[in-house]
Design a protein around this motif. Structure first.
Motif, PDB file in Angstrom:
ATOM      1  N   MET A   1       0.832  -1.207   0.000  1.00  0.00           N
ATOM      2  CA  MET A   1       0.000   0.000   0.000  1.00  0.00           C
ATOM      3  C   MET A   1       0.866   1.257   0.000  1.00  0.00           C
ATOM      4  O   MET A   1       0.581   2.240  -0.700  1.00  0.00           O
ATOM      5  N   ILE A   2       1.929   1.250   0.793  1.00  0.00           N
ATOM      6  CA  ILE A   2       2.858   2.390   0.803  1.00  0.00           C
ATOM      7  C   ILE A   2       3.523   2.533  -0.553  1.00  0.00           C
ATOM      8  O   ILE A   2       3.745   3.656  -1.052  1.00  0.00           O
ATOM      9  N   LEU A   3       3.851   1.375  -1.181  1.00  0.00           N
ATOM     10  CA  LEU A   3       4.455   1.403  -2.508  1.00  0.00           C
ATOM     11  C   LEU A   3       3.505   2.038  -3.528  1.00  0.00           C
ATOM     12  O   LEU A   3       3.926   2.814  -4.391  1.00  0.00           O
ATOM     13  N   ILE A   4       2.218   1.721  -3.425  1.00  0.00           N
ATOM     14  CA  ILE A   4       1.254   2.222  -4.410  1.00  0.00           C
ATOM     15  C   ILE A   4       0.922   3.699  -4.160  1.00  0.00           C
ATOM     16  O   ILE A   4       0.940   4.526  -5.090  1.00  0.00           O
ATOM     17  N   TYR A   5       0.634   4.058  -2.911  1.00  0.00           N
ATOM     18  CA  TYR A   5       0.142   5.414  -2.624  1.00  0.00           C
ATOM     19  C   TYR A   5       1.261   6.411  -2.302  1.00  0.00           C
ATOM     20  O   TYR A   5       1.024   7.619  -2.301  1.00  0.00           O
ATOM     21  N   ARG A   6       2.453   5.960  -2.003  1.00  0.00           N
ATOM     22  CA  ARG A   6       3.636   6.801  -1.813  1.00  0.00           C
ATOM     23  C   ARG A   6       3.387   7.959  -0.841  1.00  0.00           C
ATOM     24  O   ARG A   6       3.542   9.126  -1.177  1.00  0.00           O
ATOM     25  N   PRO A   7       3.014   7.689   0.397  1.00  0.00           N
ATOM     26  CA  PRO A   7       2.850   8.788   1.354  1.00  0.00           C
ATOM     27  C   PRO A   7       4.179   9.414   1.768  1.00  0.00           C
ATOM     28  O   PRO A   7       4.213  10.538   2.281  1.00  0.00           O
ATOM     29  N   TYR A   8       5.265   8.704   1.577  1.00  0.00           N
ATOM     30  CA  TYR A   8       6.604   9.239   1.865  1.00  0.00           C
ATOM     31  C   TYR A   8       7.605   8.439   1.065  1.00  0.00           C
ATOM     32  O   TYR A   8       7.292   7.395   0.484  1.00  0.00           O
ATOM     33  N   ASP A   9       8.850   8.922   1.044  1.00  0.00           N
ATOM     34  CA  ASP A   9       9.907   8.258   0.303  1.00  0.00           C
ATOM     35  C   ASP A   9      11.195   8.372   1.097  1.00  0.00           C
ATOM     36  O   ASP A   9      11.262   9.071   2.127  1.00  0.00           O
ATOM     37  N   VAL A  10      12.213   7.698   0.616  1.00  0.00           N
ATOM     38  CA  VAL A  10      13.518   7.773   1.275  1.00  0.00           C
ATOM     39  C   VAL A  10      14.007   9.213   1.241  1.00  0.00           C
ATOM     40  O   VAL A  10      13.981   9.883   0.200  1.00  0.00           O
ATOM     41  N   GLY A  11      14.471   9.725   2.382  1.00  0.00           N
ATOM     42  CA  GLY A  11      14.939  11.097   2.500  1.00  0.00           C
ATOM     43  C   GLY A  11      13.899  12.049   3.057  1.00  0.00           C
ATOM     44  O   GLY A  11      14.241  13.161   3.471  1.00  0.00           O
ATOM     45  N   ASP A  12      12.616  11.644   3.084  1.00  0.00           N
ATOM     46  CA  ASP A  12      11.560  12.503   3.629  1.00  0.00           C
ATOM     47  C   ASP A  12      11.606  12.485   5.142  1.00  0.00           C
ATOM     48  O   ASP A  12      11.964  11.474   5.769  1.00  0.00           O
ATOM     49  N   LYS A  13      11.199  13.604   5.727  1.00  0.00           N
ATOM     50  CA  LYS A  13      11.045  13.694   7.175  1.00  0.00           C
ATOM     51  C   LYS A  13       9.573  13.503   7.487  1.00  0.00           C
ATOM     52  O   LYS A  13       8.714  14.213   6.959  1.00  0.00           O
ATOM     53  N   ILE A  14       9.288  12.508   8.333  1.00  0.00           N
ATOM     54  CA  ILE A  14       7.889  12.180   8.605  1.00  0.00           C
ATOM     55  C   ILE A  14       7.639  12.172  10.112  1.00  0.00           C
ATOM     56  O   ILE A  14       8.565  12.069  10.920  1.00  0.00           O
ATOM     57  N   ARG A  15       6.368  12.283  10.424  1.00  0.00           N
ATOM     58  CA  ARG A  15       5.919  12.147  11.805  1.00  0.00           C
ATOM     59  C   ARG A  15       4.790  11.122  11.806  1.00  0.00           C
ATOM     60  O   ARG A  15       3.743  11.329  11.195  1.00  0.00           O
ATOM     61  N   VAL A  16       5.009   9.991  12.502  1.00  0.00           N
ATOM     62  CA  VAL A  16       4.040   8.906  12.474  1.00  0.00           C
ATOM     63  C   VAL A  16       4.210   8.056  13.737  1.00  0.00           C
ATOM     64  O   VAL A  16       5.333   7.872  14.213  1.00  0.00           O
ATOM     65  N   ALA A  17       3.089   7.569  14.264  1.00  0.00           N
ATOM     66  CA  ALA A  17       3.084   6.671  15.427  1.00  0.00           C
ATOM     67  C   ALA A  17       3.878   7.234  16.595  1.00  0.00           C
ATOM     68  O   ALA A  17       4.576   6.509  17.304  1.00  0.00           O
ATOM     69  N   GLY A  18       3.802   8.563  16.775  1.00  0.00           N
ATOM     70  CA  GLY A  18       4.523   9.199  17.875  1.00  0.00           C
ATOM     71  C   GLY A  18       6.002   9.353  17.631  1.00  0.00           C
ATOM     72  O   GLY A  18       6.747   9.712  18.553  1.00  0.00           O
ATOM     73  N   LEU A  19       6.459   9.092  16.424  1.00  0.00           N
ATOM     74  CA  LEU A  19       7.875   9.185  16.080  1.00  0.00           C
ATOM     75  C   LEU A  19       8.071  10.265  15.027  1.00  0.00           C
ATOM     76  O   LEU A  19       7.188  10.536  14.212  1.00  0.00           O
ATOM     77  N   GLU A  20       9.242  10.885  15.051  1.00  0.00           N
ATOM     78  CA  GLU A  20       9.575  11.887  14.050  1.00  0.00           C
ATOM     79  C   GLU A  20      11.028  11.693  13.639  1.00  0.00           C
ATOM     80  O   GLU A  20      11.920  11.540  14.490  1.00  0.00           O
ATOM     81  N   GLY A  21      11.261  11.638  12.336  1.00  0.00           N
ATOM     82  CA  GLY A  21      12.614  11.457  11.856  1.00  0.00           C
ATOM     83  C   GLY A  21      12.644  11.399  10.346  1.00  0.00           C
ATOM     84  O   GLY A  21      11.626  11.557   9.664  1.00  0.00           O
ATOM     85  N   ARG A  22      13.846  11.172   9.835  1.00  0.00           N
ATOM     86  CA  ARG A  22      14.029  11.143   8.394  1.00  0.00           C
ATOM     87  C   ARG A  22      14.132   9.684   7.929  1.00  0.00           C
ATOM     88  O   ARG A  22      14.834   8.879   8.540  1.00  0.00           O
ATOM     89  N   VAL A  23      13.413   9.369   6.831  1.00  0.00           N
ATOM     90  CA  VAL A  23      13.390   8.001   6.307  1.00  0.00           C
ATOM     91  C   VAL A  23      14.733   7.688   5.649  1.00  0.00           C
ATOM     92  O   VAL A  23      15.168   8.396   4.745  1.00  0.00           O
ATOM     93  N   LYS A  24      15.345   6.614   6.134  1.00  0.00           N
ATOM     94  CA  LYS A  24      16.646   6.223   5.616  1.00  0.00           C
ATOM     95  C   LYS A  24      16.544   5.078   4.617  1.00  0.00           C
ATOM     96  O   LYS A  24      17.265   5.030   3.615  1.00  0.00           O
ATOM     97  N   GLU A  25      15.640   4.128   4.889  1.00  0.00           N
ATOM     98  CA  GLU A  25      15.526   2.953   4.027  1.00  0.00           C
ATOM     99  C   GLU A  25      14.099   2.427   4.092  1.00  0.00           C
ATOM    100  O   GLU A  25      13.440   2.506   5.133  1.00  0.00           O
ATOM    101  N   MET A  26      13.638   1.863   2.977  1.00  0.00           N
ATOM    102  CA  MET A  26      12.283   1.318   2.895  1.00  0.00           C
ATOM    103  C   MET A  26      12.314  -0.065   2.258  1.00  0.00           C
ATOM    104  O   MET A  26      13.000  -0.279   1.259  1.00  0.00           O
ATOM    105  N   THR A  27      11.602  -1.013   2.881  1.00  0.00           N
ATOM    106  CA  THR A  27      11.363  -2.328   2.281  1.00  0.00           C
ATOM    107  C   THR A  27       9.867  -2.598   2.332  1.00  0.00           C
ATOM    108  O   THR A  27       9.095  -1.791   2.867  1.00  0.00           O
TER     109      THR A  27
END
Length: 571
Positions: free
Chosen positions: A424-450
């Motif tokens: 679902m993340i692959l299809i809808y692309r809510p974020y990508d590698v290098g984006d800064k996100i805030r989710v599930a009480g966490l905030e940081g920059r995406v380093k890797e996605m599988t």
């Protein structure tokens, strides 16, 4: 009076003499050699055994004489009695010879040895005659059975089948009797050797006949196992409660009993082959498989070693025959795997270049998924092709993999949930590698996605691996998805403070701060009135990369301006 005293005195002396000498008599008796007594007992036993042998010999001759004039059932009964008597006679003769060879008195042994030699020679000749007669009977029965089977459909079916079954039963009885004759032949041949006779002829005959019978019994076991397999297949497609199902169960039970009977008879032949010093590994293996359990023989070290040696020799023979094809297959497999590996790397590189050129905006997750999947697909096709070259049926293999995949999927539901969320993340692309996100009480920059997890680095450089299912179920805020963002900073001041001065200080800072985008709307306003303080808002635009810097620098500068104009100081 004197005489009575004398007698009494002598009696006392005699009694004392007896008690004194009794231990010496006992010692002397114990010191006598026991050989004479043992020889006497052995002679008595041998005489009794010889008498029993003579009685059995006389009984056999009497039965043979009566059998010549008998007919029908009486003749068959006498024949069976003769066979049983012969078996007991031969066993008794074997025991007689063993008792003779166990004696050490040479003169006594020589006396009985001559009788034993005559008896053994006569018994062996009778065995030869019995085998010739029984072989002729077996041949006649087999021919009659073959003729009956040819004509079974042209005759009345039920009576014809009964006649065939009766002949098969007779044939089985004769063969079982022959196995008893083989037993007598082997052990009487060994007895003849122990008596100094030349038993090469009888031992060669025993070896030939016992091995042939072992092969026949092994064949019967194989045929019945095939029949049992066919019955099991039929039972699989019918209901057990039906008449057909019950009949198949009964037939299977009967076939199983036949297999066990043949296995027991084959074990008897194995014992005789061992006595003859011949290899029995294959026959023992057949017995073990037929009984469907490990016998005690297999647990014996020597037997196990012999079995392993036999199997190893068979394996080496098989390797010598199959070595050329195996080497060719191995070279083919290695070549297929090497080509598939190199081709997978080439395909991954081509897909990677194509995606970078045609879809530069594609997410890193989708790009890596396509690149890795293309390479693995080539490897999978190479494995399937290699298996096909080995003659493996691909259809059943793929069906088995499908069933195994279902079982594994049921056991790994959580992992599959993460995988589905990754899709679902692959299809809808809510974020990508290098984006800064805030989710599930966490905030940081995406380093890797599988497809299963997302790796995030926080501002404190903490390494977090978050399951995709956790992310997809929560609200995802992509802070850096837009190049420019609007920020709201809040400041408070005492209610009695000069609002114009405060708003002017905030406006001045917004106009002078380098992080704030000056070409966009920015202003300061009173946001909320409290009981003892007033809340002010500063609204402005910054680059999405400067959010933290804007928050810190503007807050610090506004506080400095408040201090300069005396806002917040005690009056």
């Amino acid at each position: 009076m004197k005489w009575s005293f004398f007698v009494l005195g002598n009696s006392r002396r005699f009694i004392v003499f007896i008690f004194v000498c009794l231990p010496f008599f006992a010692f002397a008796q114990e010191s006598l050699p026991a050989d004479a007594e043992d020889t006497k007992s052995a002679a008595k036993q041998l005489k009794q055994t010889l008498s029993e042998i003579a009685d059995y010999r006389e009984l056999i001759e009497q039965i043979e004489s009566e059998q010549k004039d008998a007919f029908g059932f009486e003749k068959r009964a006498l024949g069976k009695q003769r066979l049983n008597t012969l078996t007991r006679y031969r066993n008794l003769l074997q025991q007689y010879i063993e008792d003779i060879t166990a004696l050490e008195e040479q003169a006594f042994v020589k006396k009985h040895q001559e009788k034993a030699i005559n008896l053994v020679e006569k018994a062996l000749q009778e065995i030869y005659d019995d085998l010739a007669v029984s072989d002729k009977a077996v041949g006649d029965l087999e021919q009659s059975i073959a003729d009956a089977l040819k004509n079974i459909f042209s005759l009345n079916e039920a009576p014809a089948k009964d006649r065939v079954a009766q002949m098969l039963w007779k044939l089985n009885l004769i063969r079982r009797y022959q196995e008893d004759v083989f037993h007598a032949l082997v052990y009487l041949s060994r007895s003849a050797e122990s008596l100094g006779l030349n038993a090469d002829k009888s031992l060669a005959l025993a070896e030939q006949r016992v091995r042939k019978q072992a092969d026949t019994l092994s064949g019967f076991i194989g045929l019945n196992e095939d029949k049992l397999l066919q019955l099991e297949k039929k039972k699989a497609v019918v209901r057990t409660e039906s008449d057909t199902g019950k009949a198949l169960i009964s037939q299977s039970a009967l076939v199983n009993l036949e297999i066990q009977e043949y296995a027991n008879r084959l074990q008897h032949m194995v014992t005789l082959l061992n006595e003859l010093g011949l290899s029995t590994a294959l026959y023992k293996k057949t017995v073990i498989q037929a009984r469907d359990s490990l016998s005690k023989e297999v647990l014996d070290g020597q037997v196990f070693s012999h079995l392993v040696t036999e199997w190893w020799l068979d394996f080496k023979k098989w390797m010598r025959r199959q070595a050329p094809s195996l080497i060719g297959s191995a070279i083919t497999l290695i070549g297929i795997f090497v080509v598939a590996y190199l081709l997978s790397k080439l395909v991954r590189r081509i897909v990677s270049i194509s995606l970078h050129r045609s879809r530069p905006d594609m997410s890193e997750l989708a790009r890596s998924f396509l690149i890795v999947s293309s390479g693995r697909l080539i490897i999978l096709l190479g494995i399937i092709y290699a298996l096909a070259q080995l003659g493996v049926q691909i259809g059943p293999l793929l069906a088995g993999l499908g069933i195994m995949g279902f079982v594994i999927g049921f056991a790994l539901q959580e992992t599959l949930a993460n995988f589905a969320s990754g899709l679902m993340i692959l299809i809808y692309r809510p974020y990508d590698v290098g984006d800064k996100i805030r989710v599930a009480g966490l905030e940081g920059r995406v380093k890797e996605m599988t497809l299963v997890t997302t790796t995030i680095f926080t501002s404190a450089n903490h390494h977090l691996t978050v399951p995709n299912n956790t992310i997809w179920k929560d609200i995802i805020q992509n802070i850096t998805s837009q190049p420019h963002v609007r920020m709201d900073l809040f400041f408070t001041a005492p209610f009695a403070s000069d609002s114009k001065a405060i708003l002017s200080a905030i406006d001045d800072e917004l106009n002078q701060n380098k992080v704030v985008e000056q070409d966009r709307d920015k202003h300061a306003r009173v946001y909320e009135l409290g009981e003892s303080e007033v809340k002010y808002i500063a609204r402005f635009w910054v680059s999405s990369d400067d959010i933290d810097e804007a928050k810190w620098s503007i807050s610090e500068a506004v506080k400095q301006r408040f201090d300069n104009i005396g806002i917040g100081k005690d009056s």
